[in-house]
Scaffold this motif. Structure first.
Motif, PDB file in Angstrom:
ATOM      1  N   LEU A  65       0.845  -1.193   0.000  1.00 50.86           N
ATOM      2  CA  LEU A  65       0.000   0.000   0.000  1.00 50.86           C
ATOM      3  C   LEU A  65       0.880   1.243   0.000  1.00 50.86           C
ATOM      4  O   LEU A  65       1.665   1.444   0.943  1.00 50.86           O
ATOM      5  N   PRO A  66       0.793   2.086  -1.023  1.00 52.35           N
ATOM      6  CA  PRO A  66       1.656   3.267  -1.093  1.00 52.35           C
ATOM      7  C   PRO A  66       1.496   4.158   0.139  1.00 52.35           C
ATOM      8  O   PRO A  66       0.385   4.477   0.553  1.00 52.35           O
ATOM      9  N   GLY A  67       2.628   4.531   0.720  1.00 54.99           N
ATOM     10  CA  GLY A  67       2.614   5.467   1.831  1.00 54.99           C
ATOM     11  C   GLY A  67       2.240   4.886   3.171  1.00 54.99           C
ATOM     12  O   GLY A  67       2.195   5.628   4.170  1.00 54.99           O
ATOM     13  N   MET A  68       1.985   3.566   3.252  1.00 55.02           N
ATOM     14  CA  MET A  68       1.552   2.980   4.522  1.00 55.02           C
ATOM     15  C   MET A  68       2.606   3.165   5.607  1.00 55.02           C
ATOM     16  O   MET A  68       2.309   3.562   6.739  1.00 55.02           O
ATOM     17  N   ALA A  69       3.873   2.903   5.293  1.00 51.83           N
ATOM     18  CA  ALA A  69       4.921   3.021   6.304  1.00 51.83           C
ATOM     19  C   ALA A  69       4.993   4.444   6.857  1.00 51.83           C
ATOM     20  O   ALA A  69       5.217   4.655   8.053  1.00 51.83           O
ATOM     21  N   GLY A  70       4.765   5.436   5.992  1.00 54.55           N
ATOM     22  CA  GLY A  70       4.821   6.820   6.432  1.00 54.55           C
ATOM     23  C   GLY A  70       3.676   7.220   7.337  1.00 54.55           C
ATOM     24  O   GLY A  70       3.765   8.231   8.049  1.00 54.55           O
ATOM     25  N   ARG A  71       2.604   6.446   7.324  1.00 49.92           N
ATOM     26  CA  ARG A  71       1.447   6.759   8.161  1.00 49.92           C
ATOM     27  C   ARG A  71       1.549   6.122   9.548  1.00 49.92           C
ATOM     28  O   ARG A  71       0.673   6.318  10.381  1.00 49.92           O
ATOM     29  N   LEU A  72       2.604   5.351   9.764  1.00 50.38           N
ATOM     30  CA  LEU A  72       2.774   4.668  11.041  1.00 50.38           C
ATOM     31  C   LEU A  72       3.857   5.356  11.864  1.00 50.38           C
ATOM     32  O   LEU A  72       4.874   5.816  11.329  1.00 50.38           O
TER      33      LEU A  72
ATOM     34  N   LYS B   6       4.970   0.153  15.799  1.00 48.13           N
ATOM     35  CA  LYS B   6       6.320  -0.421  15.690  1.00 48.13           C
ATOM     36  C   LYS B   6       6.251  -1.896  15.359  1.00 48.13           C
ATOM     37  O   LYS B   6       7.037  -2.407  14.535  1.00 48.13           O
ATOM     38  N   LEU B   7       5.298  -2.618  15.953  1.00 48.27           N
ATOM     39  CA  LEU B   7       5.136  -4.039  15.648  1.00 48.27           C
ATOM     40  C   LEU B   7       4.747  -4.228  14.189  1.00 48.27           C
ATOM     41  O   LEU B   7       5.260  -5.128  13.509  1.00 48.27           O
ATOM     42  N   ILE B   8       3.854  -3.389  13.689  1.00 53.45           N
ATOM     43  CA  ILE B   8       3.460  -3.474  12.284  1.00 53.45           C
ATOM     44  C   ILE B   8       4.655  -3.208  11.369  1.00 53.45           C
ATOM     45  O   ILE B   8       4.909  -3.952  10.403  1.00 53.45           O
ATOM     46  N   LEU B   9       5.406  -2.155  11.664  1.00 56.86           N
ATOM     47  CA  LEU B   9       6.573  -1.818  10.839  1.00 56.86           C
ATOM     48  C   LEU B   9       7.596  -2.945  10.847  1.00 56.86           C
ATOM     49  O   LEU B   9       8.195  -3.262   9.807  1.00 56.86           O
TER      50      LEU B   9
END
Length: 370
Positions: free
Chosen positions: A206-213, A221-224
């Motif tokens: 999903l584009p930009g997902m990491a930046g939204r976390l 942090k667990l998701i990342l």
């Protein structure tokens, strides 16, 4: 539509046994266990069981207990199970498997859906995805999720179902969501299954997902961390199939060991409840006997290069989360008021890991829908 029975020639069964008996085995580094792929000892034991103890004819007979058919849709041969309930008020339910799977994933789910002891009953329609098992050979390029969803809507129209539910996991979840979006006039609701690792893996695309976390938040942090682990260690199977499906296809078509390892690795990594070994080997056997490891890989390539993700469904939505933790609510786009059930155990293959719980949740979701 033509009635269909699975009848694998005995010569093909014997050829499989011969290939397994004469297999060439690689060496193995000490102490790596599952860190670098399927361990040698595990695969030798599983291959030996497949050759000497697994009973393909019993599995074939079990599959053939369910009415099966072949129909050509959009130029593609489509194989499907169509199991009708004798109970009053049964609702049509279209269920779709994912990768690396087959309709054999549903062998322990169909009976409690068609003939439940109590509660909602279903007429079950379970197609093999284009390019998988007997929905082959793959007729053309372009069989991504959207085209499959349109074919499924046409299949249900041909079967005479004016109103029906849809369910799936993995690729089947994507197809089901698209069916609901494209054929909302006829779909009463869409129900999908997921788990924390699948949700995190999906988030990597999903584009930009990491930046939204927010890395300072424990849940984020667990998701990342899971997204990073999937990218670095867990996505190799997908990278090669979505970039070079023809190349890996030669090995999958020619080597029963590679086809066995290709599927067994994912079942091991993506489950936390015991899976019936014979049921898993039935799926492996379907890929091997039909030679569809390559064509299944081609459909993953198609989706990786497709920009068609359909439209959001405007029908009731249900979610069953297996092995649930606090991350999934952040990753799964469930609308307000959606049916949401969390199970503490089970993961990517709940139809094999926890069929009774999945059947109960399907009844709970679709039962009130008209």
């Amino acid at each position: 539509m033509q009635p269909f029975r699975i009848e694998i020639p005995q010569a093909d069964v014997e050829y499989l046994h011969d290939r397994l008996a004469s297999a060439r085995w690689p060496g193995e580094l000490p102490c790596v266990e599952w860190a670098r792929g399927v361990p040698l000892g595990y695969l030798k034991d599983l291959a030996g069981y497949w050759r000497t103890r697994y009973d393909w004819r019993a599995a074939e007979a079990q599959l053939n207990q369910h009415p099966q058919f072949i129909s050509e849709i959009d130029g593609q041969r489509i194989h499907f199970l169509h199991v009708k309930s004798g109970q009053p008020g049964a609702k049509p339910l279209l269920i779709t498997h994912g990768f690396p799977s087959s309709v054999a994933e549903f062998l322990h789910l169909i009976e409690p859906l068609v003939n439940p002891a109590d509660g909602q009953a279903f007429h079950v329609v379970a197609p093999s995805l284009p390019g998988y098992a007997f929905s082959s050979p793959l007729s053309a390029t372009g069989w991504a999720l959207g085209r499959t969803a349109l074919a499924w809507a046409e299949l249900m129209r041909r079967l005479g179902y004016q109103r029906y539910g849809v369910h799936g996991g993995d690729i089947g979840a994507g197809v089901s969501g698209m069916v609901a979006g494209l054929d909302g006039e006829h779909v009463i609701g869409v129900h999908v299954v997921t788990d924390p690792l699948t949700a995190a893996a999906t988030a990597t695309f999903l584009p930009g997902m990491a930046g939204r976390l927010d890395g300072s938040d424990p849940v984020d942090k667990l998701i990342l961390d899971r997204m990073d682990a999937f990218t670095k260690e867990g996505s190799g199977y997908l990278a090669i199939q979505s970039s070079r499906p023809q190349t890996i296809g030669y090995g999958l078509a020619d080597s029963p060991l590679l086809q066995l390892a290709w599927i067994a690795e994912k079942v091991h990594e993506w489950t936390d409840l015991p899976v019936d070994r014979d049921q898993m080997l039935t799926t492996v056997s379907l890929y091997w006997f039909t030679g569809t490891g390559a064509s299944a890989a081609h459909t993953l390539y198609e989706q990786a290069h497709s920009s068609d993700w359909g439209v959001p469904p405007a029908v009731p939505q249900g979610f069953a989360v297996f092995g649930a933790d606090e991350t999934v609510r952040k990753l799964v786009p469930a609308p307000d008021g959606a049916h949401w059930t969390e199970f503490s155990r089970g993961r990517h293959f709940p139809a094999m890991e926890a069929p009774a719980q999945l059947a109960t949740d399907l009844q709970a979701f679709f039962g009130p829908l008209q």
